[in-house]
Design a protein around this motif. Sequence first.
Motif, PDB file in Angstrom:
ATOM      1  N   GLU A   7      51.682  -6.378  10.104  1.00 41.68           N
ATOM      2  CA  GLU A   7      52.299  -5.397   9.481  1.00 41.68           C
ATOM      3  C   GLU A   7      53.725  -5.400  10.373  1.00 41.68           C
ATOM      4  OE1 GLU A   7      52.008  -1.029   9.497  1.00 41.68           O
ATOM      5  OE2 GLU A   7      50.734  -1.304   7.835  1.00 41.68           O
ATOM      6  N   ALA A   8      53.731  -5.103  11.587  1.00 46.18           N
ATOM      7  CA  ALA A   8      55.001  -4.954  12.381  1.00 46.18           C
ATOM      8  C   ALA A   8      55.860  -6.386  11.930  1.00 46.18           C
ATOM      9  CB  ALA A   8      54.541  -4.790  13.966  1.00 46.18           C
ATOM     10  N   TRP A   9      55.261  -7.555  12.357  1.00 53.13           N
ATOM     11  CA  TRP A   9      56.294  -8.596  12.263  1.00 53.13           C
ATOM     12  C   TRP A   9      56.634  -9.016  10.651  1.00 53.13           C
ATOM     13  CZ3 TRP A   9      54.015  -7.610  16.925  1.00 53.13           C
ATOM     14  CH2 TRP A   9      54.763  -7.932  18.154  1.00 53.13           C
ATOM     15  N   GLY A  10      55.739  -8.362   9.928  1.00 56.63           N
ATOM     16  CA  GLY A  10      56.191  -8.837   8.378  1.00 56.63           C
ATOM     17  C   GLY A  10      55.243 -10.124   8.234  1.00 56.63           C
ATOM     18  N   ALA A  11      54.137 -10.475   8.642  1.00 56.81           N
ATOM     19  CA  ALA A  11      53.270 -11.589   8.397  1.00 56.81           C
ATOM     20  C   ALA A  11      52.176 -11.221   7.544  1.00 56.81           C
ATOM     21  CB  ALA A  11      52.611 -11.997   9.939  1.00 56.81           C
ATOM     22  N   ARG A  12      51.652 -12.396   6.827  1.00 56.87           N
ATOM     23  CA  ARG A  12      50.325 -12.275   5.829  1.00 56.87           C
ATOM     24  C   ARG A  12      49.213 -11.822   6.777  1.00 56.87           C
ATOM     25  NH1 ARG A  12      47.798 -16.957   2.824  1.00 56.87           N
ATOM     26  NH2 ARG A  12      49.827 -18.121   3.382  1.00 56.87           N
ATOM     27  N   ARG A  13      49.150 -12.720   7.969  1.00 56.10           N
ATOM     28  CA  ARG A  13      48.162 -12.537   8.970  1.00 56.10           C
ATOM     29  C   ARG A  13      48.558 -12.884  10.086  1.00 56.10           C
ATOM     30  NH1 ARG A  13      41.968 -14.883   8.839  1.00 56.10           N
ATOM     31  NH2 ARG A  13      41.214 -13.812  10.725  1.00 56.10           N
ATOM     32  N   THR A  14      47.948 -12.213  11.428  1.00 55.58           N
ATOM     33  CA  THR A  14      48.318 -12.468  12.989  1.00 55.58           C
ATOM     34  C   THR A  14      47.191 -12.427  13.563  1.00 55.58           C
ATOM     35  OG1 THR A  14      50.541 -11.301  12.506  1.00 55.58           O
ATOM     36  CG2 THR A  14      49.400 -11.411  14.750  1.00 55.58           C
ATOM     37  N   TRP A  15      47.063 -13.321  14.419  1.00 54.85           N
ATOM     38  CA  TRP A  15      45.899 -13.722  15.324  1.00 54.85           C
ATOM     39  C   TRP A  15      46.713 -13.522  16.897  1.00 54.85           C
ATOM     40  CZ3 TRP A  15      46.958 -16.295  11.126  1.00 54.85           C
ATOM     41  CH2 TRP A  15      45.810 -16.744  10.341  1.00 54.85           C
ATOM     42  N   PHE A  16      45.754 -12.567  17.654  1.00 55.15           N
ATOM     43  CA  PHE A  16      45.924 -12.452  19.013  1.00 55.15           C
ATOM     44  C   PHE A  16      45.716 -13.954  19.606  1.00 55.15           C
ATOM     45  CE2 PHE A  16      45.766  -7.720  19.387  1.00 55.15           C
ATOM     46  CZ  PHE A  16      46.941  -7.435  18.601  1.00 55.15           C
ATOM     47  N   LEU A  17      46.519 -14.189  20.762  1.00 52.16           N
ATOM     48  CA  LEU A  17      46.165 -15.561  21.538  1.00 52.16           C
ATOM     49  C   LEU A  17      45.876 -15.246  22.946  1.00 52.16           C
ATOM     50  CD1 LEU A  17      48.853 -18.014  19.850  1.00 52.16           C
ATOM     51  CD2 LEU A  17      46.422 -17.621  19.206  1.00 52.16           C
ATOM     52  N   VAL A  18      44.961 -15.786  23.613  1.00 51.97           N
ATOM     53  CA  VAL A  18      44.930 -15.328  24.888  1.00 51.97           C
ATOM     54  C   VAL A  18      45.126 -16.670  25.789  1.00 51.97           C
ATOM     55  CG1 VAL A  18      43.109 -13.482  24.454  1.00 51.97           C
ATOM     56  CG2 VAL A  18      42.259 -16.077  24.625  1.00 51.97           C
ATOM     57  N   ASN A  19      45.584 -17.591  25.295  1.00 53.07           N
ATOM     58  CA  ASN A  19      45.980 -18.664  26.029  1.00 53.07           C
ATOM     59  C   ASN A  19      47.450 -18.933  25.980  1.00 53.07           C
ATOM     60  OD1 ASN A  19      43.282 -19.185  26.614  1.00 53.07           O
ATOM     61  ND2 ASN A  19      42.931 -20.528  25.144  1.00 53.07           N
TER      62      ASN A  19
END
Length: 492
Positions: free
Chosen positions: A77-89
Amino acid sequence: MPSQDDTPYLDALRAWAERDPARLHVPGHKGGAGADPRLLDAVGKGALSLDIPALMWGIDVGVEPTPFAEAQRLAAEAWGARRTWFLVNGASQGNHVALLTLAHRGDRVVLQRNAHSSTVDALVLSGMRPTFAAPALDPELHVAHCLTPETLDSALRDTPGAVGAAVVSPTYFGAIADVAALAEIAHSHGVPLIVDEAWGAHLAFSDELPAHALALGADLVISSTHKIVGSLTQSAMIHLGHGDLIDEEVVDRCVTLVESTSPNALLGASLDSARRAAAVDGRELLGRTLRALADTRNGVREVPGLDVLDERLVGAPGVFGYDPLRLTIDVRGTQVSGYELARLLREQDDVHVELAGENVVVAVFGMGEDASVTGARLVAALHRAVETASVEERDPEREAFAPPPPWGELAMTPREAFLGHQEVVPVREAVGRVAAESLAAYPPGIPNVLPGERLTAETLDYIQQALDHGGSLRGASDRALRTLRVVVERSA
């Protein structure tokens, strides 16, 4: 439903730790009770108590939506994406995900040649066959800017069967591409546009900054949230745009494929918290930083021999916009290199910059720091460094650092070269051979040589010169560049 002022994942981790549950699972430090005393003293029990493994009820499994899922939803929602994934690498993982996603559509891709080395690693992982498009090169500073729409259009026309295009914006030096035009070009060829926006996670949160890639039509955007927005090192995000050229489920599968099965909760919590800071306070924080950096730029210009890259750069080939949070200092007027100036900053004032090159020094400022304080410290240190350099013995007629030579011929795909039959040879015997490893003077981590490219004497001389001036080398088995790993080619 949580709002942008909430941190559902961080809050769930804290609530879990505060219950002081019996930790009959990994990690072995048991939230601090089993940690070495020196580690406990260094990072504190609070941090160790939040180092909670994945698949914990009420955190990332359980009643849907879980706090972890809500945190990712708020980021989208904050970046205006359809979906966001957190990345740990890191954003490196995002580049791996991007090309693995494209590989579901075919094996040809157009890439900006000054892509990060992790994109080259992604070529090895995915097996894709690249067509490289050259960025605009600054003829005076010898730094690469962005890809022009015309160059992308030509590369896509020359690559029948291309299934996507990947570009970099902003660059390490602050140049921003015409992403809207690049997206229009890519879509006119029926392919998605991927943007490595590792250095631009903050662009979405201030009207004083150029627009961010998702808002301009990019289909998949890699965002290195830790660089400017302030999450922990190694944390990042990947954002899916609202078009229909990339399958959400494919991205999800690829994220899982290249992610640790033991993701660090502290990294995810820092992403949740950094998102809150950007979404709620970003406009104010960035405005304050931008004002402080305007003063810092004026201060740098007053140092004899120094200048800065700024909005005057906009309009040059490959530069549609400029990110003012990147402070790129032109050192040519001092008659010393950026490498030498960076050494003096470090040795005299304990000031450490992000990047040093022959003609530039790059300082990076965070979204939430007090840039007036750090900027003033940098300017004072630059004055001392330039004064010291002016009295040291040096040759005003010293040989200038040559611009990077043309890239070598791509004789085979990076995957074929990386996995093929190989041998190690002295570096001078490698001329004319096909590289089996990448060579990237670091930072900025842009490969001078890719696996599959034929090695030239000019390129090896250029890399050696970068090492001699204080750079380091990523990708090579021998970081001192005494030997190289090359492909054993079959005789005709």
